[in-house]
Design a protein around this motif. Structure first.
Motif, mmCIF file in Angstrom:
data_model
loop_
_atom_site.group_PDB
_atom_site.id
_atom_site.type_symbol
_atom_site.label_atom_id
_atom_site.label_comp_id
_atom_site.label_asym_id
_atom_site.label_seq_id
_atom_site.Cartn_x
_atom_site.Cartn_y
_atom_site.Cartn_z
ATOM 1 N N ASN A 23 67.067 16.524 -109.199
ATOM 2 C CA ASN A 23 66.531 17.254 -110.210
ATOM 3 C C ASN A 23 65.328 18.145 -110.184
ATOM 4 O O ASN A 23 64.385 17.725 -109.298
ATOM 5 N N VAL A 24 65.572 19.528 -109.962
ATOM 6 C CA VAL A 24 64.643 20.274 -109.630
ATOM 7 C C VAL A 24 63.431 20.255 -110.601
ATOM 8 O O VAL A 24 62.272 20.281 -110.225
ATOM 9 N N THR A 25 63.392 20.007 -111.887
ATOM 10 C CA THR A 25 62.329 19.756 -112.705
ATOM 11 C C THR A 25 61.419 18.670 -112.320
ATOM 12 O O THR A 25 60.336 18.829 -112.299
ATOM 13 N N ARG A 26 62.225 17.677 -112.019
ATOM 14 C CA ARG A 26 61.489 16.254 -111.731
ATOM 15 C C ARG A 26 60.739 16.624 -110.237
ATOM 16 O O ARG A 26 59.578 16.315 -109.993
ATOM 17 N N ALA A 27 61.437 17.359 -109.412
ATOM 18 C CA ALA A 27 60.820 17.469 -107.978
ATOM 19 C C ALA A 27 59.729 18.376 -108.315
ATOM 20 O O ALA A 27 58.786 17.906 -107.632
ATOM 21 N N GLU A 29 57.681 18.415 -110.672
ATOM 22 C CA GLU A 29 56.511 17.669 -111.185
ATOM 23 C C GLU A 29 55.866 16.891 -110.110
ATOM 24 O O GLU A 29 54.775 16.874 -110.073
ATOM 25 N N ARG A 30 56.647 16.429 -109.539
ATOM 26 C CA ARG A 30 56.167 15.584 -108.303
ATOM 27 C C ARG A 30 55.357 16.376 -107.334
ATOM 28 O O ARG A 30 54.426 15.852 -106.833
ATOM 29 N N LEU A 31 56.033 17.338 -106.994
ATOM 30 C CA LEU A 31 55.165 18.354 -105.879
ATOM 31 C C LEU A 31 53.926 19.123 -106.627
ATOM 32 O O LEU A 31 53.470 19.736 -105.921
ATOM 33 N N ASN A 32 53.710 18.976 -108.133
ATOM 34 C CA ASN A 32 52.934 19.915 -108.581
ATOM 35 C C ASN A 32 53.229 21.391 -108.274
ATOM 36 O O ASN A 32 52.369 21.883 -107.935
ATOM 37 N N LEU A 33 54.485 21.663 -108.509
ATOM 38 C CA LEU A 33 54.801 23.202 -108.312
ATOM 39 C C LEU A 33 55.423 23.596 -109.611
ATOM 40 O O LEU A 33 55.826 22.779 -110.240
ATOM 41 N N ALA A 34 55.350 24.999 -109.770
ATOM 42 C CA ALA A 34 56.468 25.570 -110.629
ATOM 43 C C ALA A 34 57.861 25.153 -110.291
ATOM 44 O O ALA A 34 58.242 25.207 -109.281
#
Length: 297
Positions: A23-27, A29-34
């Motif tokens: 999931n791009v959105t959860r990824a 969040e984990r990476l602290n990226l937009a």
């Protein structure tokens, strides 16, 4: 190799998280990226691998066969890289299994290594110590190539390219067998010169040393009748004959078979130090060994 040159670590980290989250959105969040940044990374990864990697599915994204192949190798590679760049873990001598290699003369063995050995075995029982003969001209190269961890040498004439730590300053004393008839009291300069001397010549065969230089300044010479390459033999010779020697004081302290007196001539002493290369300067195990030896002498 061409694909590897196009990759950077950030892309691999993003891919690892995407393969975990699907999931791009959860990824993001984990990476602290937009989220758009993660999408850009995914687009670059698809181009590099020539595969979509993640496809839209009913509940997020599903990996392609190529992505499934990448998952475990990528995880192992990133974990190995993480271990490689993590700060060095504290050194625990009780659990260590190191083999240390040090270059030492027989003098250094007796005055530096021997006092440290018993405690070293107790503090780091799983380690091993290999003692190599010191060849001054080879110390810098041996240290640079990892053939030795430490070398013990006088500061004078030692390689300037190595780290060094002074251990102690040594002085010379006059030594003969216990009960030597000519050493019941401190001899005069002329009496010293009349005695038969043994000299340690590390290079082999020399009959002239620092004591002779000191006597020469006073216009005097002594009788050097024996030249040997090692101190251990000198100790046996002195204990069993009437020969005498000018020896470093630490070598003969607490030796009941020998008589030690102050010489009537001022012979310059020397400073002993340990030396090591920059390659091991910050290694926790090496730092521990250096501190232990320095505290033991």
């Amino acid at each position: 190799m061409n694909n590897l040159r196009r990759l950077d670590l950030n892309l691999l980290v993003t891919l690892d998280v995407l393969l975990s989250e699907h999931n791009v959105t959860r990824a993001a969040e984990r990476l602290n990226l937009a989220q758009p940044s993660v999408s850009v990374h995914l687009a670059k990864l698809r181009d590099i691998f020539g595969d979509p990697l993640l496809l839209p599915g009913p509940r997020g994204m599903r990996p392609t066969a190529r992505a499934d192949e990448l998952r475990e190798p990528l995880r192992r590679a990133l974990e190995a890289l993480e271990r490689a760049v993590s700060p060095a873990s504290p050194f625990d001598p009780a659990e260590a299994r190191h083999t240390w290699r040090v270059a030492a003369s027989d003098y250094s063995e007796s005055t530096i290594l021997l006092p440290a050995l018993s405690g070293l075995r107790s503090a780091a029982p799983g380690t091993r110590l290999a003692v190599l003969e010191t060849v001054p001209s080879r110390i810098a190269r041996q240290a640079e190539q990892g053939e030795i961890d430490l070398a013990f040498h006088t500061t004078e004439g030692a390689p300037s390219s190595l780290h060094r730590r002074a251990l102690f300053t040594e002085r010379y004393v006059l030594v003969g067998r216990a009960g030597h008839p000519r050493l019941k009291k401190r001899p005069t300069l002329s009496q010293l010169c009349e005695l038969e001397h043994v000299i340690v010549s590390p290079d082999g065969g020399g009959f002239y040393g620092v004591t002779d230089k000191a006597l020469a300044r006073a216009g005097l010479t002594r009788r050097v009748v024996l030249s040997v390459p090692h101190f251990l033999f000198v100790m046996s010779v002195l204990a069993s004959t009437d020969l005498v020697a000018m020896l470093p004081s630490r070598l003969v302290r607490n030796t009941s078979a020998l008589q030690v007196v102050e010489p009537p001539v001022d012979v310059p002493g020397f400073e002993m130090a340990m030396f090591w290369h920059e390659r091991s300067h910050r290694d926790p195990a090496h730092q521990w060994l250096r501190e232990y030896i320095a505290d033991s002498v």
